[in-house]
Enzyme design. Structure first.
Site, PDB file in Angstrom:
ATOM      1  N   TYR A  39     -14.791  -0.715   3.317  1.00 10.57           N
ATOM      2  CA  TYR A  39     -14.464   0.701   3.160  1.00 10.57           C
ATOM      3  C   TYR A  39     -15.242   1.355   2.014  1.00 10.57           C
ATOM      4  O   TYR A  39     -15.365   2.575   1.966  1.00 10.57           O
ATOM      5  CB  TYR A  39     -12.965   0.877   2.901  1.00 10.57           C
ATOM      6  CG  TYR A  39     -12.100   0.530   4.085  1.00 10.57           C
ATOM      7  CD1 TYR A  39     -12.177   1.249   5.264  1.00 10.57           C
ATOM      8  CD2 TYR A  39     -11.199  -0.529   4.018  1.00 10.57           C
ATOM      9  CE1 TYR A  39     -11.381   0.924   6.356  1.00 10.57           C
ATOM     10  CE2 TYR A  39     -10.403  -0.860   5.096  1.00 10.57           C
ATOM     11  CZ  TYR A  39     -10.497  -0.129   6.272  1.00 10.57           C
ATOM     12  OH  TYR A  39      -9.710  -0.452   7.345  1.00 10.57           O
ATOM     13  N   GLU A  92       0.806  -1.222   0.000  1.00  8.71           N
ATOM     14  CA  GLU A  92       0.000   0.000   0.000  1.00  8.71           C
ATOM     15  C   GLU A  92       0.842   1.277   0.000  1.00  8.71           C
ATOM     16  O   GLU A  92       0.488   2.274   0.628  1.00  8.71           O
ATOM     17  CB  GLU A  92      -0.977   0.008   1.179  1.00  8.71           C
ATOM     18  CG  GLU A  92      -2.030  -1.084   1.093  1.00  8.71           C
ATOM     19  CD  GLU A  92      -3.074  -0.995   2.200  1.00  8.71           C
ATOM     20  OE1 GLU A  92      -2.974  -0.091   3.049  1.00  8.71           O
ATOM     21  OE2 GLU A  92      -4.001  -1.837   2.201  1.00  8.71           O
ATOM     22  N   ASN A 118      -5.033  -5.380  -2.400  1.00  8.41           N
ATOM     23  CA  ASN A 118      -5.799  -5.379  -1.157  1.00  8.41           C
ATOM     24  C   ASN A 118      -7.161  -4.773  -1.458  1.00  8.41           C
ATOM     25  O   ASN A 118      -7.252  -3.579  -1.772  1.00  8.41           O
ATOM     26  CB  ASN A 118      -5.091  -4.560  -0.082  1.00  8.41           C
ATOM     27  CG  ASN A 118      -3.698  -5.076   0.234  1.00  8.41           C
ATOM     28  OD1 ASN A 118      -3.358  -6.214  -0.087  1.00  8.41           O
ATOM     29  ND2 ASN A 118      -2.890  -4.256   0.876  1.00  8.41           N
ATOM     30  N   LYS A 164     -10.110  -7.553  12.448  1.00  8.91           N
ATOM     31  CA  LYS A 164     -10.371  -8.333  11.237  1.00  8.91           C
ATOM     32  C   LYS A 164      -9.884  -9.777  11.331  1.00  8.91           C
ATOM     33  O   LYS A 164     -10.014 -10.538  10.370  1.00  8.91           O
ATOM     34  CB  LYS A 164      -9.756  -7.641  10.021  1.00  8.91           C
ATOM     35  CG  LYS A 164     -10.423  -6.317   9.649  1.00  8.91           C
ATOM     36  CD  LYS A 164      -9.900  -5.786   8.320  1.00  8.91           C
ATOM     37  CE  LYS A 164     -10.601  -4.498   7.919  1.00  8.91           C
ATOM     38  NZ  LYS A 164     -10.182  -3.350   8.724  1.00  8.91           N
TER      39      LYS A 164
END
Length: 677
Positions: free
Chosen positions: A473, A414, A467, A572
């Site tokens: 989200y 990321e 991802n 998570k």
């Protein structure tokens, strides 16, 4: 990417390996240093022998001083000191003496008897120093280590937005001795031994075993290499002679293995053993390592292949920390974590987002779990971390080069180049990719993006993964299928992997009507379960997805988070942070990934019911399941779902306690108790 992937699809990547586990220390005379005096703070002259540390705390390594990260916002990020007294036995006289740290978070300055012997920057890899000139045998020696977990824009990770940067000596420390002529442990903290494939075939496999050795100039020695199979039978042996010079010495020993047994994942994780001895007229240095042989390839259309056969890579990502201990885990904790992974039926693990314990790699080798291993180049960048990022990648590869379980090196997670392809992070990725292939020509590289299919950072590593958190989200859970199909149609030459997917789940929250994602206070467990039911159905039906990793195997700490009802925690995981509870989604995957019997009543922690009529959901891989309520048979159903769910609809509960029981065959049962108010 366009030109690269078709080549990868046709070229079978070769990988032979010898474990870089700590066998190369334990096979020599060694001392584990577990007892230390400890104190936080930037203390003046704490490295000196005469420094008074009587008021310090006594701690045992593995140890972290950042446990406040689990309970408080704004955990301690700063320096601390460790001091220990060590007596070196006379048996180590006239030998080379080394000290090896498996990891220190995140920078360490090491002193022996007040003298500096070295500094290491990077919180996840091992490092080793020669301390012969500073140590005294048959006498007490003072070892002092200054540690810090402060942010440093020249060291990765440069921030802790995604996970905590713990401080401390949180992995083992050992002092060990070798003869003056020895196999060197100083090559980036590795074993000094590397098995490099020349040709891998079913009839014969040819390897060159490179051994880094060191000795006094003019001295002669023989390097004996014996290869044994899993039954301890000798299948190959070779002797190489050397006369030492002042130069760096690398011995190359050609080895042939006739009719090799391949390391074949969970089907057959076959390991050979290499026994290596550097012998002179007066001394002997021995290490023993296991290794495996495999081939693999990635096809953008049909997925992953291991040793020429299609192999389904479905698995989990995981951090290494427990609520009770942070990252300061013992071998038994790593074994427990790997037992969870074995139990759920994963075939692959993404070791996020850094180099993990040597025990973890060893267990993966033995259990046949394919490993994605990566460096902590995550999220943010400074443009000043080039040197340290390359150092940590070098250490990751060389310290773990020989593990047959590792099939891919991860370069970043990321990291975003928002403005252009000329940003420093893009250039660093190119240099990391080049370095990875220079150090290891047997494995591919990969990176994990949270951007679109094309971006400034994407397409530099050999493979690209994404991802994707549809339904958490952004969008709906079902949108993952649309994204995969559209991406595959538009870019059929790009191999698609889902490196992260998932949703938060708090086991203490069972009212799905209070769902408040992704930043609110309510993350009901049922919504996490729904996410995985929908997402796995999408992934499993698309063979072009060459690998998938759910996020995450375990809940873990995030020091600046305050979401989902349990602060400072990312929820998570499929297993709670303290490892006490396996969530419903754990059993969903277990039913889908295993052949051994699974029978599980979902939503079991929703114990207080308000409605008289309920749906009872079962995860199972059994053909038929019978439902009983309060010892009365209600119904029997066949399994028709391709994601292993049986639902008994509109089942009537009585007021008060209700005993729910399911049975398959004569002996497989599960039961819960619910209360109807």
């Amino acid at each position: 990417m366009k030109n690269l992937i078709p080549v990868i699809a046709l070229f079978i990547l070769l990988s032979a390996s010898i474990q870089a586990q700590n066998d190369f220390v334990s096979s020599r005379e060694h001392i584990k240093i577990t007892n230390w005096n400890f104190k936080k703070g930037n203390l003046y002259n704490a490295q000196k022998v005469e420094y008074n540390d009587t008021d310090w705390s006594l701690v045992k390594v593995p140890h972290t001083y950042s446990m406040d990260a689990i309970e408080e916002n704004g955990y301690y990020r700063g320096p601390a000191w460790y001091r220990s007294s060590l007596e070196i036995p006379l048996s180590m006289t006239d030998k080379r003496i080394f000290i090896r740290f498996e990891a220190v978070g995140h920078e360490a300055k090491v002193y022996i008897n007040g003298k500096s012997v070295g500094t290491h920057s990077g919180g996840y890899s091992a490092f080793c120093f020669d301390i012969t000139e500073h140590i005294r045998t048959d006498d007490k020696n003072t070892i002092a280590v200054k540690v810090t977990n402060e942010h440093d824009f020249k060291r990765i990770p440069v921030t802790d937005k995604l996970f905590n940067i713990y401080g401390g000596i949180y992995r083992p420390v050992q002092v060990f001795a070798t003869p003056k002529e020895h196999i060197s442990p100083l090559y980036f903290g590795s074993s000094g031994v590397f098995a490099k494939p020349v040709k891998i075939g079913k009839d014969v496999t040819k390897l060159v075993i490179e051994t880094h050795v060191k000795g006094e100039s003019g001295k002669t020695a023989k390097l004996n290499c014996i290869i044994k199979d899993a039954n301890e039978s000798i299948i190959s042996s070779k002797t190489t002679e050397i006369t030492f010079s002042d130069k760096k010495e690398i011995l190359k020993t050609p080895i042939e293995i006739q009719a090799p047994i391949f390391w074949n994942g969970k089907k057959n994780p076959h390991l050979y053993t290499a026994k290596i001895e550097l012998k002179t007229e007066t001394s002997s240095d021995k290490i023993s390592q296991t290794f495996g042989i495999k081939t693999y390839k990635v096809d953008p259309e049909s997925g992953f292949y291991l040793n020429g056969e299609s192999y389904d890579l479905h698995g989990v990502a995981m951090h290494q920390e427990w609520k009770q201990f942070g990252p300061a885990l013992k071998e038994k904790h790593h074994e427990t974590d790997m037992s969870f992974i074995e139990e759920i039926g994963a075939t692959t693990v993404r070791l996020s987002h850094y180099q993990h314990s040597e025990t973890t790699y060893k267990l993966a080798d033995e259990e046949g779990i394919l490993i994605w291993s990566e460096i902590p180049f995550v999220h943010d960048y400074s443009g000043r971390e080039f040197g340290n990022a390359k150092q940590q990648l070098t250490e990751l590869i060389l310290q773990n080069y020989n593990h047959p379980s590792i099939f891919i090196w991860g370069l970043w997670n990321e990291v975003r180049a928002w403005k252009s392809a000329d940003e420093p992070c893009v250039q660093l990725t190119k240099e990391l990719n080049e370095l990875a292939h220079k150090l290891d020509q047997t494995r591919l590289t990969v990176s994990a993006s949270d951007r679109s299919i094309k971006s400034n950072m994407n397409g530099i590593s050999d493979l690209q993964a994404w991802n994707k958190y549809f339904g958490w989200y952004y969008g709906k859970y079902e949108d993952l299928g649309k994204w995969l199909d559209e991406s595959h149609l538009a870019h059929p030459d790009i191999g698609l992997s889902i490196s992260e997917y998932g949703a938060g789940g708090n086991i203490f929250q069972q009212d799905i009507t209070k769902l408040d994602k992704p930043f609110g206070e309510f993350f009901p467990e049922q919504d996490q379960t729904l996410c995985h039911e929908v997402s796995w159905k999408i992934i499993k039906d698309r063979p072009f997805v060459w690998s998938s990793y759910l996020w995450n195997m375990f809940d873990f700490s995030a020091g600046d988070w305050n979401r989902g009802g349990i602060p400072f925690t990312n929820h998570k995981g499929l297993v709670t942070y303290d490892r006490s509870t396996k969530k419903d989604a754990f059993y969903f995957y277990k039913a889908n990934w295993l052949d051994t019997p699974v029978l599980y009543i979902a939503e079991r922690r929703h114990t207080k019911r308000k409605n008289e009529l309920v749906n009872i959901k079962i995860y199972t891989n059994q053909d038929k399941v019978t439902l009983y309520v309060n010892d009365r048979k209600i119904s029997k159903k066949k399994l028709t779902s391709d994601i292993h769910i049986i639902t008994f609809e509109n089942v009537k509960l009585k007021k008060g306690k209700n005993k729910i029981k399911v049975r398959s065959g004569k002996s497989i049962t599960d039961e819960v108790e619910w209360q109807l108010n």
